[in-house]
Design an enzyme around this catalytic site. Structure first.
Site, mmCIF file in Angstrom:
data_model
loop_
_atom_site.group_PDB
_atom_site.id
_atom_site.type_symbol
_atom_site.label_atom_id
_atom_site.label_comp_id
_atom_site.label_asym_id
_atom_site.label_seq_id
_atom_site.Cartn_x
_atom_site.Cartn_y
_atom_site.Cartn_z
ATOM 1 N N HIS A 48 0.843 -1.192 0.000
ATOM 2 C CA HIS A 48 0.000 0.000 0.000
ATOM 3 C C HIS A 48 0.878 1.241 0.000
ATOM 4 C CE1 HIS A 48 1.006 0.401 4.252
ATOM 5 N NE2 HIS A 48 0.600 -0.842 4.447
HETATM 6 P P1 TYD Z 1 -1.261 -2.786 7.783
HETATM 7 O O1 TYD Z 1 -0.809 -1.376 7.832
HETATM 8 O O2 TYD Z 1 -2.156 -3.181 6.651
HETATM 9 O O3 TYD Z 1 -0.002 -3.785 7.827
HETATM 10 P P2 TYD Z 1 1.198 -3.999 6.796
HETATM 11 O O4 TYD Z 1 1.278 -2.792 5.931
HETATM 12 O O5 TYD Z 1 2.425 -4.164 7.647
HETATM 13 O O6 TYD Z 1 0.959 -5.260 6.057
HETATM 14 O O7 TYD Z 1 -1.968 -3.109 9.169
HETATM 15 C C1 TYD Z 1 -2.399 -4.431 9.515
HETATM 16 C C2 TYD Z 1 -3.560 -4.293 10.488
HETATM 17 O O8 TYD Z 1 -3.126 -3.657 11.702
HETATM 18 C C3 TYD Z 1 -4.707 -3.476 9.956
HETATM 19 O O9 TYD Z 1 -5.910 -4.129 10.342
HETATM 20 C C4 TYD Z 1 -4.624 -2.175 10.683
HETATM 21 C C5 TYD Z 1 -3.920 -2.510 11.977
HETATM 22 N N1 TYD Z 1 -3.039 -1.406 12.455
HETATM 23 C C6 TYD Z 1 -3.415 -0.644 13.531
HETATM 24 O O10 TYD Z 1 -4.489 -0.828 14.132
HETATM 25 N N2 TYD Z 1 -2.566 0.353 13.958
HETATM 26 C C7 TYD Z 1 -1.394 0.600 13.343
HETATM 27 O O11 TYD Z 1 -0.638 1.525 13.779
HETATM 28 C C8 TYD Z 1 -1.019 -0.187 12.209
HETATM 29 C C9 TYD Z 1 0.272 0.038 11.475
HETATM 30 C C10 TYD Z 1 -1.867 -1.174 11.797
#
Ligand code: TYD
Length: 132
Positions: A48
């Site tokens: 993303h």
């Molecule tokens: P995501 O940012 O999609 O993870 P990555 O980019 O590392 O694959 O986040 C994964 C999940 O965690 C999503 O449901 C949102 C949650 N999340 C939070 O609640 N707070 C945060 O600070 C972050 C980074 C993610």
């Protein structure tokens, strides 16, 4: 532009110490820190970009690769030193891959968690960055 930041490293026979502070080593004010760990072999994280958020990614332990794409093109950064930070400005697509066993990925971010700032659809990202 994405940029590798060489963070301070205080070498000591008792062990090394590195740090960052807002507006000194980092070009933004930190609002949030999170970390990714226990990543199973072969898994990819990220996939993303953000509209507004800036971040710095550090391999605190172990190693992983960060694949980035912005208006200047695609790059791959292999992070494996805990004194190197990868700065990513807004509108940078990023995938984190090839995690070593016990890798710890630390992220310092410029804003609180806000799902509406995410661009999770790659085609939407390309439309925003390159036009149609
Ligand atoms: P995501 O940012 O999609 O993870 P990555 O980019 O590392 O694959 O986040 C994964 C999940 O965690 C999503 O449901 C949102 C949650 N999340 C939070 O609640 N707070 C945060 O600070 C972050 C980074 C993610």
């Amino acid at each position: 532009m994405t940029e590798l930041l060489h963070l301070p490293k205080i070498e000591d026979r008792r062990g090394n110490l590195s740090f960052f502070e807002d507006f000194k080593q980092l070009p933004f004010e930190i609002r949030r820190v999170y970390w990714v760990y226990d990543v199973p072999g072969g898994e990819t994280r990220g996939g993303h970009a953000y509209h507004q958020l800036q971040e710095v990614i550090i391999a605190l332990s172990g190693s992983f690769d960060v694949h980035t794409e912005d208006s200047s093109g695609k790059k791959v950064y292999s992070l494996n030193r805990s004194y190197m930070g990868l700065y990513l400005p807004p509108l940078t697509w990023r995938n984190l891959e090839n995690f070593s066993t016990n890798a710890i990925c630390l992220v310092a971010a410029s804003s609180f968690y806000n799902e509406s700032d995410y661009i999770r659809d790659y085609d939407s990202f390309r439309t925003i960055v390159y036009g149609k």
